[in-house]
Design an enzyme around this catalytic site. Structure first.
Site, PDB file in Angstrom:
ATOM      1  N   ALA A  65       0.788  -1.142  -0.017  1.00 33.34           N
ATOM      2  CA  ALA A  65      -0.043  -0.109   0.098  1.00 33.34           C
ATOM      3  C   ALA A  65       0.834   1.192   0.037  1.00 33.34           C
ATOM      4  CB  ALA A  65      -0.772  -0.029   1.164  1.00 33.34           C
ATOM      5  N   TRP A 115     -21.208 -26.330 -20.721  1.00 33.80           N
ATOM      6  CA  TRP A 115     -21.711 -25.726 -19.530  1.00 33.80           C
ATOM      7  C   TRP A 115     -20.436 -25.531 -18.440  1.00 33.80           C
ATOM      8  CZ3 TRP A 115     -26.238 -23.321 -18.401  1.00 33.80           C
ATOM      9  CH2 TRP A 115     -27.143 -23.100 -19.268  1.00 33.80           C
ATOM     10  N   ALA A 162       6.901  -9.527  -2.290  1.00 27.71           N
ATOM     11  CA  ALA A 162       5.984 -10.428  -2.328  1.00 27.71           C
ATOM     12  C   ALA A 162       5.765 -11.211  -1.232  1.00 27.71           C
ATOM     13  CB  ALA A 162       5.853 -10.883  -3.944  1.00 27.71           C
ATOM     14  N   CYS A 214       3.473 -13.114  -0.351  1.00 33.57           N
ATOM     15  CA  CYS A 214       2.801 -14.360  -0.782  1.00 33.57           C
ATOM     16  C   CYS A 214       3.866 -15.499  -1.349  1.00 33.57           C
ATOM     17  CB  CYS A 214       1.686 -14.114  -1.918  1.00 33.57           C
ATOM     18  SG  CYS A 214       0.230 -13.113  -1.080  1.00 33.57           S
ATOM     19  N   VAL A 218       8.837   5.296  12.540  1.00 34.24           N
ATOM     20  CA  VAL A 218       7.845   6.367  13.019  1.00 34.24           C
ATOM     21  C   VAL A 218       7.421   5.923  14.393  1.00 34.24           C
ATOM     22  CG1 VAL A 218       5.848   7.678  12.488  1.00 34.24           C
ATOM     23  CG2 VAL A 218       7.208   7.337  10.666  1.00 34.24           C
ATOM     24  N   ARG A 263      12.314   6.474  -9.565  1.00 36.29           N
ATOM     25  CA  ARG A 263      11.114   7.037  -9.136  1.00 36.29           C
ATOM     26  C   ARG A 263      11.004   8.409  -8.295  1.00 36.29           C
ATOM     27  NH1 ARG A 263       6.824   1.994  -8.555  1.00 36.29           N
ATOM     28  NH2 ARG A 263       7.762   0.609 -10.200  1.00 36.29           N
TER      29      ARG A 263
END
Length: 448
Positions: free
Chosen positions: A13, A433, A42, A44, A82, A72
């Site tokens: 995030a 199906w 990662a 996972c 923090v 970047r």
């Protein structure tokens, strides 16, 4: 003078938000504080590193710290934690080595993630007892297996981590015992999935101990056994994977409100009760697409998507972080198991629905085409409205079909509408199906 966007936490995030802000407003100051050294990795993939499918731990890193800094232009400060948020002054206090300093912000994202739950077990501090929720832990487990050559593993918890680590350690030649205090593994996936997975685990040589509570571990300096209520079982290594808890202490101390799940409460844009403070990732709540209520389901896509949306909002383009359905998939040796939405009758009733469900088995391919396998599909719907509530899938191939169900949930479709979806057909890929359509057709009939 440009505004400053400060991010606490350097994984999914946090780095998604930081990158998005920099792309939209290159002149804005973007500072990310990460108390560890690993960023944008990662998690996972860690069981597959232990298993040996991933050669190097660095392969799990999506973007390196150097790339964030040099390419970047993100001011990424690793090894700095923090320790306090002053919302009135709009500053954070940062611990850097033995020194502390204040960093002002205009907008703040709290992306502190979650931590592995450590039950009050005796012997949790013994050498050879691990959780697995960060890169250093994964590296320590791999080193231990390689250098100590344990023969018997005790895995506590039958969720994602437990199942994946059972496969990983079995592949490394260990005799694996998996302990789960509930009646079934993979509890969020529902009983039909669990029963198929349990049978397969036993076929693979995993010794399942269901409805079995662990009280601790025994040994001198290294773990030698796992203690149960009425017996002790030998173990040379132990993995504790009983879930995660959101890291909310920092936010809570600053007066940022928590929601009913215990994670940080946010609005549709990821804002907290402070309009200049956002939260996203494993420490934050999101809105469930079926119930419309806050939920906490810490998964990678949820974190990445929310971080990116917050980056857009901060730069002047208000963007919802998106609803969640708890869509998840896990590999269990040769099986894939997946779920989305509500797959539990009690949960459905608590949310105000009158649940109806069916479970069917169908071939993953046309019956005459080679190498097809049985796929078990469960769907849940609301009796009165016919609205689809959720579903699960388990089989040797085709578990990603759960995405069809997740998409139908997002669209608010009824079971009758799902059964008429125009899905692709060719013998190597499905019957005429598709199993999802067959399940929807059977459930629609049950609702009539």
């Amino acid at each position: 003078m440009s505004e400053t966007f400060v991010v606490i936490g350097g994984d999914a995030a946090g780095m998604s938000a930081a990158s998005k802000v920099k792309r939209e407003e290159p002149d804005r100051d973007v500072i990310v504080f990460e108390k560890g050294e690993w960023v944008s990795y990662a998690a996972c993939g860690m069981p597959y590193y232990v298993k040996g499918d991933v050669d190097d731990l660095d392969d799990l890193v999506t973007v390196t710290p150097e790339e964030f800094r040099d390419e970047r232009d993100v001011d990424l400060r690793t090894g700095e934690a923090v320790v306090d948020i002053d919302r009135g002054a709009r500053t954070v206090t940062v611990q850097s080595g033995d020194e502390t300093y204040e960093q002002p912000y205009d907008d703040l994202l709290v992306a502190t993630g979650a931590s592995a739950i450590e039950p009050p077990f005796d012997g949790l501090g013994l050498e050879g007892v691990f959780t697995i929720h960060d890169m250093d832990e994964a590296d320590a487990i791999e080193d231990y297996v390689t250098e100590r050559a344990p023969e018997t593993a005790a895995i506590v918890g039958g969720g994602y981590v437990g199942i994946e680590m059972a496969e990983a350690l079995s592949a490394r030649g260990l005799d694996v015992h998996l302990y789960e205090m509930l009646p079934h593994v993979l509890q969020p996936f529902g009983e039909p999935v669990a029963e198929v997975v349990e049978e397969h685990l036993r076929e693979q040589g995993v010794d399942l101990h269901l409805e079995t509570a662990v009280s601790g571990f025994a040994g001198d300096e290294r773990v030698e056994a796992v203690d149960l209520e009425d017996e002790t079982v030998a173990a040379d290594i132990a993995i504790v994977g009983v879930g995660v808890a959101p890291n909310t202490d920092l936010a809570e101390a600053a007066g940022i409100e928590l929601g009913p799940t215990g994670a940080i409460a946010t609005d549709e844009y990821g804002r907290t009760n402070d309009e200049n403070v956002y939260a996203a990732g494993d420490n934050a709540e999101a809105t469930h697409v079926v119930t419309g209520e806050p939920d906490h389901v810490p998964l990678a896509l949820t974190a990445n998507r929310a971080g990116r949306a917050i980056g857009q909002t901060v730069t002047g383009d208000p963007t919802p972080v998106g609803e969640i359905a708890g869509t998840a998939i896990v590999k269990a040796f040769e099986l894939g198991a997946a779920r989305t939405g509500i797959v539990d009758e009690d949960q459905a009733r608590e949310a105000g629905f009158d649940p109806v469900s069916i479970t069917i088995s169908a071939s993953s391919r046309a019956h005459y085409y080679p190498d097809g396998s049985e796929l078990t599909v469960t769907l849940f719907a609301d009796r009165e409205s016919g609205r689809l509530l959720g579903g699960s899938v388990v089989g040797r191939e085709g578990a990603k079909r759960i995405d069809t169900v997740a998409t139908a949930l997002k669209a608010g479709m009824t079971v009758a509408e799902l059964q008429n979806a125009d899905l692709a057909y060719a013998p190597p890929f499905s019957p005429v199906w598709d199993p999802i359509l067959t399940a929807a057709k059977v459930l629609a009939g049950k609702l009539e």
